[in-house]
Write a protein that holds these residues in place. Structure first.
Motif, PDB file in Angstrom:
ATOM      1  N   LYS A   1     -16.547   6.920  -3.294  1.00  7.50           N
ATOM      2  CA  LYS A   1     -16.362   6.945  -1.902  1.00  7.50           C
ATOM      3  C   LYS A   1     -16.617   5.595  -1.237  1.00  7.50           C
ATOM      4  N   ALA A   2     -17.929   5.281  -1.871  1.00 11.04           N
ATOM      5  CA  ALA A   2     -18.722   3.868  -1.438  1.00 11.04           C
ATOM      6  C   ALA A   2     -17.788   2.734  -1.627  1.00 11.04           C
ATOM      7  N   ALA A   3     -16.884   2.646  -2.783  1.00  6.66           N
ATOM      8  CA  ALA A   3     -16.064   1.512  -3.182  1.00  6.66           C
ATOM      9  C   ALA A   3     -14.984   1.575  -2.520  1.00  6.66           C
ATOM     10  N   GLU A   4     -14.566   2.708  -1.781  1.00  9.51           N
ATOM     11  CA  GLU A   4     -13.452   2.795  -1.020  1.00  9.51           C
ATOM     12  C   GLU A   4     -13.571   2.375   0.457  1.00  9.51           C
ATOM     13  N   GLN A   5     -14.996   2.570   0.879  1.00  9.01           N
ATOM     14  CA  GLN A   5     -15.630   1.977   1.982  1.00  9.01           C
ATOM     15  C   GLN A   5     -15.372   0.529   1.926  1.00  9.01           C
ATOM     16  N   ASP A   6     -15.987   0.096   0.709  1.00  9.91           N
ATOM     17  CA  ASP A   6     -15.967  -1.430   0.742  1.00  9.91           C
ATOM     18  C   ASP A   6     -14.609  -2.016   0.969  1.00  9.91           C
ATOM     19  N   VAL A   7     -13.557  -1.302   0.527  1.00  6.21           N
ATOM     20  CA  VAL A   7     -12.235  -2.106   0.534  1.00  6.21           C
ATOM     21  C   VAL A   7     -11.738  -1.938   2.135  1.00  6.21           C
ATOM     22  N   ALA A   8     -12.345  -0.693   2.799  1.00  6.52           N
ATOM     23  CA  ALA A   8     -11.778  -0.645   4.235  1.00  6.52           C
ATOM     24  C   ALA A   8     -12.523  -1.746   4.960  1.00  6.52           C
ATOM     25  N   ILE A   9     -13.825  -2.038   4.581  1.00  6.69           N
ATOM     26  CA  ILE A   9     -14.456  -3.083   5.353  1.00  6.69           C
ATOM     27  C   ILE A   9     -13.852  -4.456   5.176  1.00  6.69           C
ATOM     28  N   ALA A  10     -13.492  -4.783   3.836  1.00  9.83           N
ATOM     29  CA  ALA A  10     -12.837  -6.076   3.514  1.00  9.83           C
ATOM     30  C   ALA A  10     -11.597  -6.028   4.477  1.00  9.83           C
ATOM     31  N   ARG A  11     -10.905  -5.072   4.531  1.00 10.13           N
ATOM     32  CA  ARG A  11      -9.564  -5.149   5.360  1.00 10.13           C
ATOM     33  C   ARG A  11      -9.911  -5.431   6.800  1.00 10.13           C
ATOM     34  N   THR A  12     -10.776  -4.917   7.317  1.00  5.28           N
ATOM     35  CA  THR A  12     -11.180  -5.211   8.689  1.00  5.28           C
ATOM     36  C   THR A  12     -11.731  -6.605   8.726  1.00  5.28           C
ATOM     37  N   GLN A  13     -12.286  -7.114   7.756  1.00  2.00           N
ATOM     38  CA  GLN A  13     -12.779  -8.563   7.674  1.00  2.00           C
ATOM     39  C   GLN A  13     -11.508  -9.532   7.866  1.00  2.00           C
ATOM     40  N   VAL A  14     -10.185  -9.150   7.368  1.00  2.00           N
ATOM     41  CA  VAL A  14      -9.260 -10.062   7.464  1.00  2.00           C
ATOM     42  C   VAL A  14      -8.860  -9.781   8.936  1.00  2.00           C
ATOM     43  N   ASP A  15      -8.881  -8.923   9.554  1.00  2.00           N
ATOM     44  CA  ASP A  15      -8.623  -8.814  11.042  1.00  2.00           C
ATOM     45  C   ASP A  15      -9.468  -9.634  11.957  1.00  2.00           C
ATOM     46  N   GLU A  16     -10.661  -9.461  11.527  1.00  2.00           N
ATOM     47  CA  GLU A  16     -11.802 -10.459  12.152  1.00  2.00           C
ATOM     48  C   GLU A  16     -11.483 -11.712  12.151  1.00  2.00           C
ATOM     49  N   ALA A  17     -11.126 -12.235  10.968  1.00  2.00           N
ATOM     50  CA  ALA A  17     -10.868 -13.834  10.696  1.00  2.00           C
ATOM     51  C   ALA A  17      -9.561 -14.252  11.462  1.00  2.00           C
ATOM     52  N   LYS A  18      -8.640 -13.286  11.496  1.00  2.00           N
ATOM     53  CA  LYS A  18      -7.315 -13.495  12.295  1.00  2.00           C
ATOM     54  C   LYS A  18      -7.572 -13.909  13.713  1.00  2.00           C
ATOM     55  N   ALA A  19      -8.854 -12.838  14.012  1.00  2.00           N
ATOM     56  CA  ALA A  19      -9.030 -12.901  15.515  1.00  2.00           C
ATOM     57  C   ALA A  19      -9.406 -14.123  16.109  1.00  2.00           C
ATOM     58  N   HIS A  20     -10.011 -15.138  15.191  1.00  2.00           N
ATOM     59  CA  HIS A  20     -10.507 -16.365  15.540  1.00  2.00           C
ATOM     60  C   HIS A  20      -9.327 -17.276  16.241  1.00  2.00           C
TER      61      HIS A  20
ATOM     62  N   ALA B   1     -10.904 -13.960   3.577  1.00  2.00           N
ATOM     63  CA  ALA B   1     -11.147 -12.442   3.927  1.00  2.00           C
ATOM     64  C   ALA B   1     -10.079 -11.715   2.907  1.00  2.00           C
ATOM     65  N   ARG B   2      -8.743 -12.403   2.661  1.00  2.00           N
ATOM     66  CA  ARG B   2      -7.797 -11.740   1.811  1.00  2.00           C
ATOM     67  C   ARG B   2      -8.184 -11.584   0.330  1.00  2.00           C
ATOM     68  N   HIS B   3      -9.127 -12.658   0.093  1.00  4.35           N
ATOM     69  CA  HIS B   3      -9.709 -12.535  -1.363  1.00  4.35           C
ATOM     70  C   HIS B   3     -10.643 -11.639  -1.655  1.00  4.35           C
ATOM     71  N   GLY B   4     -11.279 -11.293  -0.399  1.00  3.53           N
ATOM     72  CA  GLY B   4     -12.217 -10.352  -0.331  1.00  3.53           C
ATOM     73  C   GLY B   4     -11.823  -8.937  -0.440  1.00  3.53           C
TER      74      GLY B   4
ATOM     75  N   GLU C   1     -11.434  -0.339  -8.280  1.00  5.72           N
ATOM     76  CA  GLU C   1     -10.727   0.012  -9.615  1.00  5.72           C
ATOM     77  C   GLU C   1     -11.753   0.032 -10.649  1.00  5.72           C
ATOM     78  N   ARG C   2     -12.377  -0.819 -10.982  1.00  5.49           N
ATOM     79  CA  ARG C   2     -13.366  -0.959 -12.002  1.00  5.49           C
ATOM     80  C   ARG C   2     -14.509   0.580 -11.787  1.00  5.49           C
ATOM     81  N   THR C   3     -15.038   0.746 -10.623  1.00  3.48           N
ATOM     82  CA  THR C   3     -15.909   1.810 -10.628  1.00  3.48           C
ATOM     83  C   THR C   3     -15.044   3.087 -10.969  1.00  3.48           C
ATOM     84  N   ARG C   4     -13.672   3.252 -10.511  1.00  5.57           N
ATOM     85  CA  ARG C   4     -13.176   4.426 -10.637  1.00  5.57           C
ATOM     86  C   ARG C   4     -12.886   4.598 -12.118  1.00  5.57           C
ATOM     87  N   GLN C   5     -12.535   3.533 -12.807  1.00  2.00           N
ATOM     88  CA  GLN C   5     -12.418   3.728 -14.372  1.00  2.00           C
ATOM     89  C   GLN C   5     -13.614   3.971 -15.242  1.00  2.00           C
TER      90      GLN C   5
END
Length: 176
Positions: free
Chosen positions: A43-62, A121-124, A133-137
């Motif tokens: 669940k924490a790893a899923e949240q890391d993915v969600a945070i990374a996606r919002t950082q893409v939007d944040e970068a686009k906002a600039h 941010a996309r690389h993030g 995926e690593r954590t899940r496996q």
């Protein structure tokens, strides 16, 4: 840390099997599904993915225009003035002053900085997805190992019961 997780899972599985009134058959698929649903690391790893996606939007906002506003009030003790010899005192303001400022900022050229921020941010997002995926496996592998260790422990219990029966029979025969 992984060993501790595995030992906890094995201990819970063995205790659950030993304490259950009616044996509940658990297959590997069910154990893996329950593990995926309950594991906090996943669940924490899923949240890391969600945070990374919002950082893409944040970068686009600039790259978008930004409106800034400022408002204020300034009260002076006396009217602002200055004196010139021979000309007298000249007043150039009031004691009560309100201030308002609105600006529109829109980046025209940033030397590729914004584009690179978006790409980073996309690389993030990719890195967070790979981490998920690593954590899940890892969790699934540990759960599978624990499942098979629990099965082995259950079979060992049966072997021990058979040995106890054999030894009890040997004691009975020796006493007779």
């Amino acid at each position: 840390m992984h060993t501790r997780w595995m030992l906890n899972i094995v201990a819970l599985a063995v205790a659950g099997m030993a304490l259950a009134q009616t044996p509940q058959p658990y297959d590997l698929t069910a154990v893996l599904q329950q593990t995926l649903a309950a594991n906090q690391t996943i669940k924490a790893a899923e949240q890391d993915v969600a945070i990374a996606r919002t950082q893409v939007d944040e970068a686009k906002a600039h790259a978008r225009p930004q409106v800034n506003g400022q408002a204020g009030y300034l009260r002076l003790q006396d009217d602002p003035s200055f004196s010139v010899v021979g000309m007298g005192t000249m007043v150039f303001g009031q004691t009560d002053n309100s201030i308002a400022n609105v600006s529109l900022d829109w980046p025209i050229y940033t030397g590729g900085m914004i584009r690179q921020m978006i790409e980073a941010a996309r690389h993030g997002v990719s890195a967070a997805g790979a981490g998920y995926e690593r954590t899940r496996q890892e969790v699934l592998a540990e759960a599978a190992v624990a499942y098979y260790q629990a099965l082995s422990a259950r079979q060992m219990v049966e072997v021990m019961r058979a040995q106890i029966s054999t030894l009890e029979e040997a004691v009975r025969i020796a006493q007779a």
